[in-house]
Design a protein around this motif. Structure first.
Motif, PDB file in Angstrom:
ATOM      1  N   GLY A 222       0.840  -1.190   0.000  1.00  0.00           N
ATOM      2  CA  GLY A 222       0.000   0.000   0.000  1.00  0.00           C
ATOM      3  C   GLY A 222       0.869   1.232   0.000  1.00  0.00           C
ATOM      4  N   GLN A 223       0.326   2.348   0.474  1.00  0.00           N
ATOM      5  CA  GLN A 223       1.062   3.597   0.595  1.00  0.00           C
ATOM      6  C   GLN A 223       0.963   4.111   2.030  1.00  0.00           C
ATOM      7  OE1 GLN A 223      -0.828   5.431  -3.120  1.00  0.00           O
ATOM      8  NE2 GLN A 223       1.187   6.370  -3.149  1.00  0.00           N
ATOM      9  N   ARG A 224       2.023   4.771   2.449  1.00  0.00           N
ATOM     10  CA  ARG A 224       2.076   5.237   3.825  1.00  0.00           C
ATOM     11  C   ARG A 224       2.876   6.534   3.878  1.00  0.00           C
ATOM     12  NH1 ARG A 224       4.616   0.758   7.103  1.00  0.00           N
ATOM     13  NH2 ARG A 224       2.858  -0.379   6.199  1.00  0.00           N
ATOM     14  N   GLU A 225       2.456   7.461   4.734  1.00  0.00           N
ATOM     15  CA  GLU A 225       3.225   8.679   4.931  1.00  0.00           C
ATOM     16  C   GLU A 225       4.397   8.386   5.857  1.00  0.00           C
ATOM     17  OE1 GLU A 225       0.784  11.915   6.216  1.00  0.00           O
ATOM     18  OE2 GLU A 225       0.251  12.458   4.149  1.00  0.00           O
TER      19      GLU A 225
ATOM     20  N   GLU B 197       6.679  12.291   3.351  1.00  0.00           N
ATOM     21  CA  GLU B 197       6.525  11.863   1.963  1.00  0.00           C
ATOM     22  C   GLU B 197       5.587  10.656   1.909  1.00  0.00           C
ATOM     23  OE1 GLU B 197       9.506  10.637  -1.740  1.00  0.00           O
ATOM     24  OE2 GLU B 197      10.098  10.222   0.314  1.00  0.00           O
ATOM     25  N   LEU B 198       4.678  10.657   0.944  1.00  0.00           N
ATOM     26  CA  LEU B 198       3.810   9.510   0.732  1.00  0.00           C
ATOM     27  C   LEU B 198       4.576   8.481  -0.092  1.00  0.00           C
ATOM     28  CD1 LEU B 198       0.939   8.332   1.109  1.00  0.00           C
ATOM     29  CD2 LEU B 198       0.346   9.354  -1.089  1.00  0.00           C
ATOM     30  N   ARG B 199       4.842   7.315   0.504  1.00  0.00           N
ATOM     31  CA  ARG B 199       5.690   6.312  -0.158  1.00  0.00           C
ATOM     32  C   ARG B 199       4.931   5.013  -0.394  1.00  0.00           C
ATOM     33  NH1 ARG B 199      11.236   6.553   3.515  1.00  0.00           N
ATOM     34  NH2 ARG B 199      11.589   8.831   3.382  1.00  0.00           N
ATOM     35  N   PHE B 200       5.354   4.300  -1.439  1.00  0.00           N
ATOM     36  CA  PHE B 200       4.870   2.952  -1.674  1.00  0.00           C
ATOM     37  C   PHE B 200       5.589   2.004  -0.715  1.00  0.00           C
ATOM     38  CE2 PHE B 200       4.012   4.950  -5.810  1.00  0.00           C
ATOM     39  CZ  PHE B 200       2.691   4.584  -5.978  1.00  0.00           C
ATOM     40  N   ILE B 201       4.846   1.023  -0.198  1.00  0.00           N
ATOM     41  CA  ILE B 201       5.395   0.032   0.729  1.00  0.00           C
ATOM     42  C   ILE B 201       5.356  -1.333   0.053  1.00  0.00           C
ATOM     43  CG2 ILE B 201       5.244  -0.995   3.021  1.00  0.00           C
ATOM     44  CD1 ILE B 201       5.743   2.003   3.107  1.00  0.00           C
ATOM     45  N   ILE B 202       6.500  -2.018   0.055  1.00  0.00           N
ATOM     46  CA  ILE B 202       6.567  -3.355  -0.541  1.00  0.00           C
ATOM     47  C   ILE B 202       6.905  -4.379   0.529  1.00  0.00           C
ATOM     48  CG2 ILE B 202       7.302  -2.410  -2.765  1.00  0.00           C
ATOM     49  CD1 ILE B 202      10.138  -3.513  -2.112  1.00  0.00           C
TER      50      ILE B 202
ATOM     51  N   MET C 219       1.395   8.934  -7.792  1.00  0.00           N
ATOM     52  CA  MET C 219       1.650   7.873  -8.762  1.00  0.00           C
ATOM     53  C   MET C 219       3.106   7.415  -8.734  1.00  0.00           C
ATOM     54  SD  MET C 219      -0.552   9.649 -11.844  1.00  0.00           S
ATOM     55  CE  MET C 219      -0.171   8.471 -13.146  1.00  0.00           C
ATOM     56  N   GLY C 220       3.921   8.028  -7.875  1.00  0.00           N
ATOM     57  CA  GLY C 220       5.313   7.619  -7.745  1.00  0.00           C
ATOM     58  C   GLY C 220       6.278   8.435  -8.560  1.00  0.00           C
ATOM     59  N   VAL C 221       5.842   9.569  -9.104  1.00  0.00           N
ATOM     60  CA  VAL C 221       6.699  10.398  -9.944  1.00  0.00           C
ATOM     61  C   VAL C 221       7.475  11.377  -9.066  1.00  0.00           C
ATOM     62  CG1 VAL C 221       6.770  12.084 -11.830  1.00  0.00           C
ATOM     63  CG2 VAL C 221       5.115  10.203 -11.885  1.00  0.00           C
ATOM     64  N   ARG C 222       8.773  11.443  -9.268  1.00  0.00           N
ATOM     65  CA  ARG C 222       9.634  12.350  -8.514  1.00  0.00           C
ATOM     66  C   ARG C 222       9.603  13.731  -9.144  1.00  0.00           C
ATOM     67  NH1 ARG C 222      12.108  11.629  -3.458  1.00  0.00           N
ATOM     68  NH2 ARG C 222      14.100  12.677  -3.363  1.00  0.00           N
ATOM     69  N   SER C 223       9.545  14.778  -8.313  1.00  0.00           N
ATOM     70  CA  SER C 223       9.466  16.144  -8.817  1.00  0.00           C
ATOM     71  C   SER C 223      10.723  16.922  -8.471  1.00  0.00           C
ATOM     72  CB  SER C 223       8.243  16.850  -8.223  1.00  0.00           C
ATOM     73  OG  SER C 223       8.183  18.197  -8.642  1.00  0.00           O
ATOM     74  N   LEU C 224      11.082  17.895  -9.329  1.00  0.00           N
ATOM     75  CA  LEU C 224      12.228  18.755  -9.029  1.00  0.00           C
ATOM     76  C   LEU C 224      11.977  19.478  -7.711  1.00  0.00           C
ATOM     77  CD1 LEU C 224      14.926  20.093  -9.920  1.00  0.00           C
ATOM     78  CD2 LEU C 224      13.535  21.892 -10.958  1.00  0.00           C
ATOM     79  N   ASN C 225      10.912  20.263  -7.639  1.00  0.00           N
ATOM     80  CA  ASN C 225      10.440  20.852  -6.388  1.00  0.00           C
ATOM     81  C   ASN C 225       9.147  20.144  -6.003  1.00  0.00           C
ATOM     82  OD1 ASN C 225      12.409  22.872  -5.891  1.00  0.00           O
ATOM     83  ND2 ASN C 225      11.452  24.208  -7.412  1.00  0.00           N
ATOM     84  N   SER C 226       9.071  19.625  -4.794  1.00  0.00           N
ATOM     85  CA  SER C 226       7.887  18.880  -4.379  1.00  0.00           C
ATOM     86  C   SER C 226       6.694  19.811  -4.191  1.00  0.00           C
ATOM     87  CB  SER C 226       8.155  18.127  -3.074  1.00  0.00           C
ATOM     88  OG  SER C 226       8.216  19.038  -1.989  1.00  0.00           O
ATOM     89  N   SER C 227       5.497  19.247  -4.218  1.00  0.00           N
ATOM     90  CA  SER C 227       4.282  20.037  -4.028  1.00  0.00           C
ATOM     91  C   SER C 227       4.251  20.683  -2.648  1.00  0.00           C
ATOM     92  CB  SER C 227       3.040  19.161  -4.232  1.00  0.00           C
ATOM     93  OG  SER C 227       3.031  18.075  -3.307  1.00  0.00           O
ATOM     94  N   VAL C 228       4.758  19.980  -1.636  1.00  0.00           N
ATOM     95  CA  VAL C 228       4.788  20.529  -0.277  1.00  0.00           C
ATOM     96  C   VAL C 228       5.720  21.738  -0.212  1.00  0.00           C
ATOM     97  CG1 VAL C 228       5.419  20.054   2.124  1.00  0.00           C
ATOM     98  CG2 VAL C 228       4.215  18.319   0.785  1.00  0.00           C
ATOM     99  N   ALA C 229       6.895  21.623  -0.834  1.00  0.00           N
ATOM    100  CA  ALA C 229       7.855  22.723  -0.831  1.00  0.00           C
ATOM    101  C   ALA C 229       7.311  23.925  -1.595  1.00  0.00           C
ATOM    102  CB  ALA C 229       9.182  22.265  -1.424  1.00  0.00           C
TER     103      ALA C 229
END
Length: 465
Positions: free
Chosen positions: A77-80, A89-94, A245-255
């Protein structure tokens, strides 16, 4: 006599992840972290035979960045997750198998980009439950593997492939966007200009998709946001969709959200001890007089809370003018940040273009030569000249970037009697002025840093904090 059921590990260990096809990866054993984490980029969730799965790439060995693996795993799933620097960061958990020496057991791990970290994996305390004892005085108790195993793996290949880059903007025809596209294409990347005013999103259960002009967009390796104030609300929603969706951003939405809220910016700068002019905010008109007095009277810089330096800012030369502007803004239900107006020593301010924590270019901002020029002239009307900031000014600009967790932005400084002060941080500034005054390839530097963010560049190492 030592308990034979206890398996000892050092503060760092070489381990294998056999189900992922990873023969060896050096992990830091971190009892302060609850969940283990693994370096990953280009994270793509999908469904197979009714099960949620995830595919991702990684560079397992910092000293051999040319090795690139692609792995698949069951998706829990996903977890903060909150990292050691305080960023959530919201991350995928395996879920997969871990092996150290002859000890093998199942663990859960979060996927995050650790390209700039010394260790591509952290082993958290949950993974240490069930008979693992940590000896913090020793390193690699279970030995060092033969890394030549990577040479014959069929799914290992050099990391020299083009990336799909989503360039989010509300001004697709701007000179800044043109320069970014040129820099991306010069490195053979596919630049997808996404007009945020024409994109739309869908959420179907755990399936997230993005569309433009009636067509589903491809999976992206990275996002490069260039958002003006008018596009920010919906633009950040699109960026969060991509990040989920797991896409990395130059500047994050939070920043970006923090940087575009001037009060939040000022609060974060203060928390990190970044020098800035005296600042105040009031919501009620009857507070104006006291607020202006607290800030030492006019002249004052008044800024609408969201936006950059060239939009929504005005200098009030008298206390009466400041009170009048504040009353008008309150009447429009606009929230205004009031800031001490600092006269620039020598008549010049500095604009520092920062990529990562490094200064890429700097220009001095000279007042116009017109004798009618006043303090409220916008930066766009001023004369730009190449400048060399002091070591202290570089340090303060880098500290401002760290306070806001930004990766690329323009930091405006003013040289006051009390030293350099940060007056603005703009993550969507027009960097062409730096290329024009210095001849630097600023767009190329931004793209290069984006590559390192998604695990494509040669990268560099730093100690984990």
């Amino acid at each position: 006599m030592e308990n034979e059921s206890v398996f000892s590990v050092g503060w760092e260990e070489w381990m294998a992840l056999p189900a992922l096809g990873i023969p060896a990866i050096r992990a830091k054993v971190d009892t302060g972290a609850q969940t283990s984490s693994l370096h990953a980029f280009s994270v793509h969730p999908y469904e197979k035979n009714g099960k949620n799965r995830v595919r991702f790439g990684l560079h397992p060995l910092p000293e051999r960045p040319e090795i690139e693996l692609y792995c698949e795993a069951d998706l829990v799933g996903q977890r903060e997750i909150t990292s050691s620097n305080g960023e959530t960061e919201l991350r995928f958990i395996i879920r997969t198998l871990a092996r150290i020496g002859d000890h093998e057991w199942p663990i859960e791990m979060s996927l995050t980009n650790r390209e700039t970290m010394s260790y591509r994996m952290l082993l958290g305390r949950r993974a240490l439950e069930g008979g693992l004892l940590v000896d913090v005085t020793r390193s690699c108790i279970q030995g060092t593997p033969d890394l030549s195993a990577y040479d014959s793996l069929p799914h290992v290949h050099a990391a020299e492939r083009p990336l799909n880059i989503a360039l989010l903007t509300g001004t697709p025809k701007s000179p800044t966007v043109d320069r970014l596209v040129d820099a991306l294409e010069a490195r053979s990347h596919a630049a997808h200009i996404l007009d945020v005013n024409r994109c739309y999103m869908s959420i179907d259960g755990e399936q997230l998709d993005l569309f433009l002009n009636g067509k589903a967009l491809p999976r992206f390796d990275a996002a490069l946001p260039y958002l003006a104030a008018k596009d920010l609300t919906y633009g950040l929603a699109l960026l969060r969709h991509l990040e989920t969706m797991g896409v990395r951003s130059l500047n994050s939405s939070v920043a970006l959200a923090a940087a575009w809220d001037r009060l939040h910016t000022s609060q974060r700068l203060a928390r990190r001890g970044v020098p800035q002019p005296s600042t105040g905010v009031a919501n009620a008109p009857d507070s104006n007089t006291h607020l202006i007095k607290l800030l030492g009277g006019a002249p004052l810089m008044l800024k609408i809370l969201e936006g950059n330096e060239d939009r929504g800012s005005v200098v009030a030369d008298t206390r009466k003018a400041a009170d009048s502007v504040l009353n008008a803004m309150h009447g429009l239900r606009a929230h205004v940040l009031v800031q001490e107006y600092v006269t620039e020593a020598g008549g010049a301010a500095l604009r520092c273009l920062m990529v990562g924590r490094k200064l890429v270019g700097c220009v001095s901002v000279q007042p116009p030569k017109s004798t009618n020029a006043g303090p409220s002239d916008s930066l766009a009307k001023r004369v730009m000249k190449k400048a060399r900031p002091t070591i202290e000014e570089r340090r303060i600009a880098a500290k401002a970037m760290a306070a806001l967790n930004l990766q690329a932005a323009i930091v405006d400084l003013v040289r006051s009697e009390n030293g350099p002060l940060v007056v603005n941080v703009d993550p969507a500034g027009a960097f062409e002025i730096f290329e024009g005054t210095s001849g630097l390839d600023v767009a190329g530097a931004i793209v290069s840093h984006l590559e390192s963010r998604v695990g494509r560049g040669a990268g560099y190492s730093r100690k984990d904090r």
